[in-house]
Design a protein around this motif. Structure first.
Motif, PDB file in Angstrom:
ATOM      1  N   VAL A 168     -19.035  21.739   3.293  1.00  0.00           N
ATOM      2  CA  VAL A 168     -18.966  20.791   2.191  1.00  0.00           C
ATOM      3  C   VAL A 168     -20.344  20.161   2.012  1.00  0.00           C
ATOM      4  N   ASP A 169     -20.941  20.403   0.853  1.00  0.00           N
ATOM      5  CA  ASP A 169     -22.267  19.881   0.518  1.00  0.00           C
ATOM      6  C   ASP A 169     -22.078  18.582  -0.251  1.00  0.00           C
ATOM      7  N   ILE A 170     -22.423  17.438   0.362  1.00  0.00           N
ATOM      8  CA  ILE A 170     -22.231  16.148  -0.295  1.00  0.00           C
ATOM      9  C   ILE A 170     -23.525  15.609  -0.894  1.00  0.00           C
ATOM     10  N   ARG A 171     -24.548  16.482  -0.988  1.00  0.00           N
ATOM     11  CA  ARG A 171     -25.791  16.072  -1.644  1.00  0.00           C
ATOM     12  C   ARG A 171     -25.561  15.969  -3.148  1.00  0.00           C
ATOM     13  N   ALA A 226     -20.671  10.573  -4.334  1.00  0.00           N
ATOM     14  CA  ALA A 226     -20.095   9.672  -5.342  1.00  0.00           C
ATOM     15  C   ALA A 226     -18.751  10.172  -5.860  1.00  0.00           C
ATOM     16  N   TYR A 227     -18.497  11.477  -5.788  1.00  0.00           N
ATOM     17  CA  TYR A 227     -17.262  12.062  -6.298  1.00  0.00           C
ATOM     18  C   TYR A 227     -16.289  12.453  -5.191  1.00  0.00           C
ATOM     19  N   LEU A 228     -16.681  12.286  -3.962  1.00  0.00           N
ATOM     20  CA  LEU A 228     -15.889  12.767  -2.830  1.00  0.00           C
ATOM     21  C   LEU A 228     -14.535  12.076  -2.726  1.00  0.00           C
ATOM     22  N   LYS A 229     -14.487  10.800  -2.998  1.00  0.00           N
ATOM     23  CA  LYS A 229     -13.249  10.039  -2.864  1.00  0.00           C
ATOM     24  C   LYS A 229     -12.154  10.561  -3.794  1.00  0.00           C
ATOM     25  N   ARG A 230     -12.519  11.000  -4.996  1.00  0.00           N
ATOM     26  CA  ARG A 230     -11.495  11.468  -5.942  1.00  0.00           C
ATOM     27  C   ARG A 230     -11.344  12.990  -6.007  1.00  0.00           C
ATOM     28  N   ASN A 231     -12.264  13.744  -5.397  1.00  0.00           N
ATOM     29  CA  ASN A 231     -12.197  15.206  -5.473  1.00  0.00           C
ATOM     30  C   ASN A 231     -12.078  15.890  -4.125  1.00  0.00           C
ATOM     31  N   TYR A 232     -11.692  15.180  -3.088  1.00  0.00           N
ATOM     32  CA  TYR A 232     -11.611  15.764  -1.751  1.00  0.00           C
ATOM     33  C   TYR A 232     -10.542  16.858  -1.659  1.00  0.00           C
ATOM     34  N   GLN A 233      -9.576  16.892  -2.584  1.00  0.00           N
ATOM     35  CA  GLN A 233      -8.519  17.901  -2.553  1.00  0.00           C
ATOM     36  C   GLN A 233      -9.062  19.318  -2.765  1.00  0.00           C
ATOM     37  N   HIS A 266     -29.148  10.276   6.598  1.00  0.00           N
ATOM     38  CA  HIS A 266     -28.162   9.760   7.553  1.00  0.00           C
ATOM     39  C   HIS A 266     -27.158   8.821   6.904  1.00  0.00           C
ATOM     40  N   LEU A 267     -27.579   8.044   5.915  1.00  0.00           N
ATOM     41  CA  LEU A 267     -26.656   7.159   5.214  1.00  0.00           C
ATOM     42  C   LEU A 267     -25.558   7.960   4.531  1.00  0.00           C
ATOM     43  N   GLU A 268     -25.949   8.996   3.813  1.00  0.00           N
ATOM     44  CA  GLU A 268     -24.997   9.869   3.127  1.00  0.00           C
ATOM     45  C   GLU A 268     -24.066  10.560   4.130  1.00  0.00           C
ATOM     46  N   LYS A 269     -24.623  11.000   5.238  1.00  0.00           N
ATOM     47  CA  LYS A 269     -23.827  11.645   6.283  1.00  0.00           C
ATOM     48  C   LYS A 269     -22.784  10.698   6.847  1.00  0.00           C
ATOM     49  N   ASN A 270     -23.190   9.484   7.207  1.00  0.00           N
ATOM     50  CA  ASN A 270     -22.260   8.512   7.778  1.00  0.00           C
ATOM     51  C   ASN A 270     -21.111   8.196   6.825  1.00  0.00           C
ATOM     52  N   MET A 271     -21.456   7.916   5.573  1.00  0.00           N
ATOM     53  CA  MET A 271     -20.420   7.570   4.598  1.00  0.00           C
ATOM     54  C   MET A 271     -19.492   8.750   4.324  1.00  0.00           C
ATOM     55  N   GLY A 272     -20.052   9.949   4.182  1.00  0.00           N
ATOM     56  CA  GLY A 272     -19.246  11.129   3.898  1.00  0.00           C
ATOM     57  C   GLY A 272     -18.299  11.483   5.031  1.00  0.00           C
ATOM     58  N   ARG A 310     -17.140   9.504   7.410  1.00  0.00           N
ATOM     59  CA  ARG A 310     -16.094   8.474   7.532  1.00  0.00           C
ATOM     60  C   ARG A 310     -15.031   8.639   6.449  1.00  0.00           C
ATOM     61  N   LEU A 311     -15.456   8.946   5.228  1.00  0.00           N
ATOM     62  CA  LEU A 311     -14.493   9.127   4.145  1.00  0.00           C
ATOM     63  C   LEU A 311     -13.613  10.348   4.388  1.00  0.00           C
ATOM     64  N   LEU A 312     -14.211  11.447   4.828  1.00  0.00           N
ATOM     65  CA  LEU A 312     -13.430  12.658   5.097  1.00  0.00           C
ATOM     66  C   LEU A 312     -12.451  12.441   6.253  1.00  0.00           C
ATOM     67  N   ARG A 313     -12.882  11.764   7.296  1.00  0.00           N
ATOM     68  CA  ARG A 313     -11.979  11.468   8.417  1.00  0.00           C
ATOM     69  C   ARG A 313     -10.808  10.607   7.951  1.00  0.00           C
TER      70      ARG A 313
END
Length: 115
Positions: free
Chosen positions: A38-41, A60-67, A81-87, A89-92
């Protein structure tokens, strides 16, 4: 006052405190048959330096498109690292098992692990 302090501490934790239990991995070492990449860039970074067989869902779209991910085991590609941490945590939070991550900076190079 306590509510404001707890809100600030929560935001700082989610963004800047490193995620535990997830290893940095080189993309060539992955077994992509059992793990989804999963590329969250952002779209402009992933377009300029694409990762084959990855699903591009910017943070920015991960929360609504994780399906769209499907598989529960994932490898995360982030730009910092900021993007990694947030992504992660959201996926977990959504029930995914994040196996590993790779940080790729703006010029398409893998960022070296800091000591």
């Amino acid at each position: 006052m306590i509510l404001l302090i707890s809100l600030i501490v929560g935001v700082v934790y989610v963004r800047y405190v490193p995620v535990t239990g997830v290893q940095s991995t080189i993309l060539t070492d992955l077994h992509t048959q059992s793990i989804k990449v999963v590329d969250i860039r952002e779209y402009n970074q992933s377009y300029n330096y694409p990762i084959p067989k990855s699903i591009n869902i910017p943070i920015a779209y991960l929360k609504r498109n994780y399906q769209e991910i499907g598989s529960k085991k994932v490898h995360v590609i982030a730009s910092d690292h900021l993007e990694k941490n947030m992504g992660i945590r959201l996926l977990r939070k959504r029930g995914f098992k994040v196996m590993s991550y790779t940080i790729i900076n703006g010029n398409g190079k893998r960022q070296q692990k800091s000591a």
